[in-house]
Write a protein that holds these residues in place. Structure first.
Motif, PDB file in Angstrom:
ATOM      1  N   ILE A 174      -5.580  -2.726  -5.039  1.00 12.46           N
ATOM      2  CA  ILE A 174      -4.493  -3.060  -4.375  1.00 12.46           C
ATOM      3  C   ILE A 174      -4.613  -3.663  -3.006  1.00 12.46           C
ATOM      4  O   ILE A 174      -5.796  -3.277  -2.648  1.00 12.46           O
ATOM      5  CB  ILE A 174      -3.859  -1.126  -4.373  1.00 12.46           C
ATOM      6  CG1 ILE A 174      -2.844  -1.206  -3.666  1.00 12.46           C
ATOM      7  CG2 ILE A 174      -4.949  -0.411  -3.783  1.00 12.46           C
ATOM      8  CD1 ILE A 174      -2.198   0.388  -4.058  1.00 12.46           C
ATOM      9  N   LYS A 198      -6.890   1.200   6.778  1.00 11.77           N
ATOM     10  CA  LYS A 198      -5.898   2.511   6.281  1.00 11.77           C
ATOM     11  C   LYS A 198      -6.914   2.229   4.979  1.00 11.77           C
ATOM     12  O   LYS A 198      -6.212   2.621   3.696  1.00 11.77           O
ATOM     13  CB  LYS A 198      -4.330   1.773   5.387  1.00 11.77           C
ATOM     14  CG  LYS A 198      -3.262   2.006   6.550  1.00 11.77           C
ATOM     15  CD  LYS A 198      -2.181   1.651   6.117  1.00 11.77           C
ATOM     16  CE  LYS A 198      -0.839   1.591   6.779  1.00 11.77           C
ATOM     17  NZ  LYS A 198       0.673   0.720   6.418  1.00 11.77           N
ATOM     18  N   ARG A 199      -8.121   1.146   4.565  1.00 11.97           N
ATOM     19  CA  ARG A 199      -8.620   0.958   3.341  1.00 11.97           C
ATOM     20  C   ARG A 199      -8.798   2.587   2.604  1.00 11.97           C
ATOM     21  O   ARG A 199      -8.743   2.223   1.126  1.00 11.97           O
ATOM     22  CB  ARG A 199      -9.644  -0.154   3.409  1.00 11.97           C
ATOM     23  CG  ARG A 199      -8.703  -1.527   3.709  1.00 11.97           C
ATOM     24  CD  ARG A 199     -10.261  -2.106   3.607  1.00 11.97           C
ATOM     25  NE  ARG A 199      -9.255  -3.469   3.876  1.00 11.97           N
ATOM     26  CZ  ARG A 199      -9.927  -5.379   2.941  1.00 11.97           C
ATOM     27  NH1 ARG A 199     -10.996  -5.041   2.705  1.00 11.97           N
ATOM     28  NH2 ARG A 199      -9.415  -5.862   3.510  1.00 11.97           N
ATOM     29  N   THR A 201      -3.774  -3.719   1.430  1.00 12.95           N
ATOM     30  CA  THR A 201      -3.524  -3.358   2.541  1.00 12.95           C
ATOM     31  C   THR A 201      -3.709  -4.412   3.464  1.00 12.95           C
ATOM     32  O   THR A 201      -4.642  -4.973   3.867  1.00 12.95           O
ATOM     33  CB  THR A 201      -3.442  -1.558   3.472  1.00 12.95           C
ATOM     34  OG1 THR A 201      -2.585  -2.070   4.424  1.00 12.95           O
ATOM     35  CG2 THR A 201      -4.964  -1.529   3.629  1.00 12.95           C
ATOM     36  N   VAL A 229     -10.093  -2.219  -3.423  1.00 14.56           N
ATOM     37  CA  VAL A 229      -8.816  -2.346  -2.195  1.00 14.56           C
ATOM     38  C   VAL A 229      -9.538  -3.750  -1.611  1.00 14.56           C
ATOM     39  O   VAL A 229     -10.507  -3.817  -0.709  1.00 14.56           O
ATOM     40  CB  VAL A 229      -8.885  -0.826  -0.783  1.00 14.56           C
ATOM     41  CG1 VAL A 229      -7.750  -1.260   0.142  1.00 14.56           C
ATOM     42  CG2 VAL A 229      -8.899   0.066  -1.770  1.00 14.56           C
ATOM     43  N   SER A 261       0.291  -1.349   0.148  1.00 13.77           N
ATOM     44  CA  SER A 261      -0.159   0.300   0.170  1.00 13.77           C
ATOM     45  C   SER A 261       0.887   1.152   0.256  1.00 13.77           C
ATOM     46  O   SER A 261       0.190   1.923   0.108  1.00 13.77           O
ATOM     47  CB  SER A 261      -0.972  -0.477   1.208  1.00 13.77           C
ATOM     48  OG  SER A 261       0.073   0.394   2.130  1.00 13.77           O
ATOM     49  N   GLY A 311       3.370   0.936  -4.712  1.00 14.33           N
ATOM     50  CA  GLY A 311       1.872  -0.083  -5.356  1.00 14.33           C
ATOM     51  C   GLY A 311       0.435   1.013  -5.685  1.00 14.33           C
ATOM     52  O   GLY A 311       0.054   0.574  -6.258  1.00 14.33           O
ATOM     53  N   GLN A 312       0.401   1.730  -4.594  1.00 11.93           N
ATOM     54  CA  GLN A 312      -0.213   3.339  -4.937  1.00 11.93           C
ATOM     55  C   GLN A 312       0.200   3.470  -6.730  1.00 11.93           C
ATOM     56  O   GLN A 312      -1.027   3.540  -7.451  1.00 11.93           O
ATOM     57  CB  GLN A 312      -0.224   4.526  -4.202  1.00 11.93           C
ATOM     58  CG  GLN A 312      -0.698   4.676  -2.934  1.00 11.93           C
ATOM     59  CD  GLN A 312      -0.512   5.745  -2.262  1.00 11.93           C
ATOM     60  OE1 GLN A 312      -0.855   6.108  -2.436  1.00 11.93           O
ATOM     61  NE2 GLN A 312      -0.476   4.985  -0.684  1.00 11.93           N
ATOM     62  N   THR A 368      -5.748   6.628  -4.854  1.00  7.21           N
ATOM     63  CA  THR A 368      -6.046   5.641  -6.334  1.00  7.21           C
ATOM     64  C   THR A 368      -7.391   6.358  -6.763  1.00  7.21           C
ATOM     65  O   THR A 368      -7.573   5.634  -7.119  1.00  7.21           O
ATOM     66  CB  THR A 368      -5.781   3.899  -6.107  1.00  7.21           C
ATOM     67  OG1 THR A 368      -5.882   3.173  -4.996  1.00  7.21           O
ATOM     68  CG2 THR A 368      -4.154   3.602  -5.131  1.00  7.21           C
ATOM     69  N   LEU A 401      -6.322   4.744   0.932  1.00  6.36           N
ATOM     70  CA  LEU A 401      -5.655   3.745   0.071  1.00  6.36           C
ATOM     71  C   LEU A 401      -6.610   4.155  -1.419  1.00  6.36           C
ATOM     72  O   LEU A 401      -6.571   4.346  -2.188  1.00  6.36           O
ATOM     73  CB  LEU A 401      -6.199   2.661  -0.102  1.00  6.36           C
ATOM     74  CG  LEU A 401      -4.749   1.602  -0.408  1.00  6.36           C
ATOM     75  CD1 LEU A 401      -2.827   2.423  -0.574  1.00  6.36           C
ATOM     76  CD2 LEU A 401      -4.455   0.259  -0.143  1.00  6.36           C
ATOM     77  N   SER A 402      -7.946   3.690  -0.931  1.00  4.68           N
ATOM     78  CA  SER A 402      -9.291   3.991  -2.245  1.00  4.68           C
ATOM     79  C   SER A 402      -8.798   5.569  -2.153  1.00  4.68           C
ATOM     80  O   SER A 402      -9.026   5.749  -3.879  1.00  4.68           O
ATOM     81  CB  SER A 402     -10.341   3.304  -1.312  1.00  4.68           C
ATOM     82  OG  SER A 402     -11.141   4.145  -2.524  1.00  4.68           O
ATOM     83  N   THR A 415       5.861  -4.453  -0.681  1.00  2.00           N
ATOM     84  CA  THR A 415       6.041  -3.954   0.376  1.00  2.00           C
ATOM     85  C   THR A 415       7.196  -3.687   0.799  1.00  2.00           C
ATOM     86  O   THR A 415       8.713  -3.939   0.160  1.00  2.00           O
ATOM     87  CB  THR A 415       5.745  -5.581   1.400  1.00  2.00           C
ATOM     88  OG1 THR A 415       6.788  -6.107   0.459  1.00  2.00           O
ATOM     89  CG2 THR A 415       4.238  -5.668   0.905  1.00  2.00           C
TER      90      THR A 415
END
Ligand code: NAP
Length: 216
Positions: free
Chosen positions: A30, A37-38, A32, A51, A10, A14-15, A45, A41-42, A68
């Motif tokens: 993607i 963190k989801r 995590t 996610v 993440s 990754g992003q 991106t 993260l969404s 990672t």
């Protein structure tokens, strides 16, 4: 090669790759392992990638990207489920950076010269088709970088020819020429290119460069 990409990791790599694969028309998940963190993260991106957990991304991807922290790569593969990677191309972006500061701009690695992180990962997941890629360039330059029309070289290696063929097609879309450095042991030479790439960054704040292999 299918069009579903599962990204285990993440961080910025990754992003960046998630957005790059979305841009090139792939379906992306993607991952995590931190559920909290989801949402972030969404958003990072642009809401265009699903996610999930490491395990969900490994199951989702026709091709899986490992992005990672190097020290956590083996644990991440175990969390993803080794069986979920069977016969899949796994793009390995990781570098074995130790938990110690650079020395005069030179990163320290936890592997030695006759070893590499990707060899350890290939041993851990023998049925996965690892291909080293994206490991020797900064994330800001991973997707169609602009070097005034010159395509930088991406060094790859891995044991499975079909997987390298698939990754070469992806790298072509992402704006790179590809130099195939052979089987998994080639990672002993490719992973240290990250050390070299980072030296100008640490010493002079210069991070806008890439490698080009010249041939006669
Ligand atoms: N940054 C760059 O420009 C660049 C360029 C080329 C290659 N690389 C390589 O690409 C990889 C990713 O780099 P990055 O900068 O994007 O992010 P990073 O900070 O190195 O890694 C972030 C990811 O590592 C996971 N992680 C950290 N500790 C973990 C643990 N103990 N167990 C399981 N997972 C753990 C995190 O999991 P959670 O999501 O669960 O928090 C997160 O997904 C690295 O190996 C790096 O050397 C980086």
């Amino acid at each position: 090669m299918g069009k579903r990409i599962g990204i285990i990791g993440s961080g910025v790599v990754g992003q960046t790759l998630a957005k790059g694969f979305v841009k090139h028309g792939y379906d992306v998940m993607i991952a995590t392992n931190h559920a909290e963190k989801r949402d972030e993260l969404s958003a990072r991106t642009d809401g265009k990638a699903a996610v999930g957990s490491f395990e969900e991304a490994a199951k989702f991807g026709d091709v899986v990207v490992l992005a990672t922290k190097g020290v956590a790569a083996e644990a991440a593969l175990k969390a993803a489920g080794i069986a979920n990677l069977t016969d899949k191309t796994v793009i390995d972006t990781t570098n074995p950076i130790a938990e110690a500061p650079p020395v005069n701009g030179v990163l320290q690695y936890f592997t030695s010269q006759n070893d590499s992180l990707m060899e350890r990962l290939q041993k851990l997941a023998p049925e996965a088709r690892f291909v080293k890629a994206f490991s020797c360039i900064g994330n800001a330059l991973m997707v169609n970088p602009d070097f005034n029309g010159v395509r930088p070289t991406m060094f790859i290696c891995g044991n499975h020819e079909g997987a390298k063929h698939d990754v070469t097609a992806i790298l072509d879309q992402f704006g790179f020429d590809v130099a195939d450095m052979g089987a998994v042991e080639g990672a002993r030479a490719i992973e240290p290119l990250c050390i070299l790439w980072c030296i100008p960054g640490f010493l002079t704040h210069g991070w806008a460069h890439a490698f080009k292999l010249l041939k006669q």
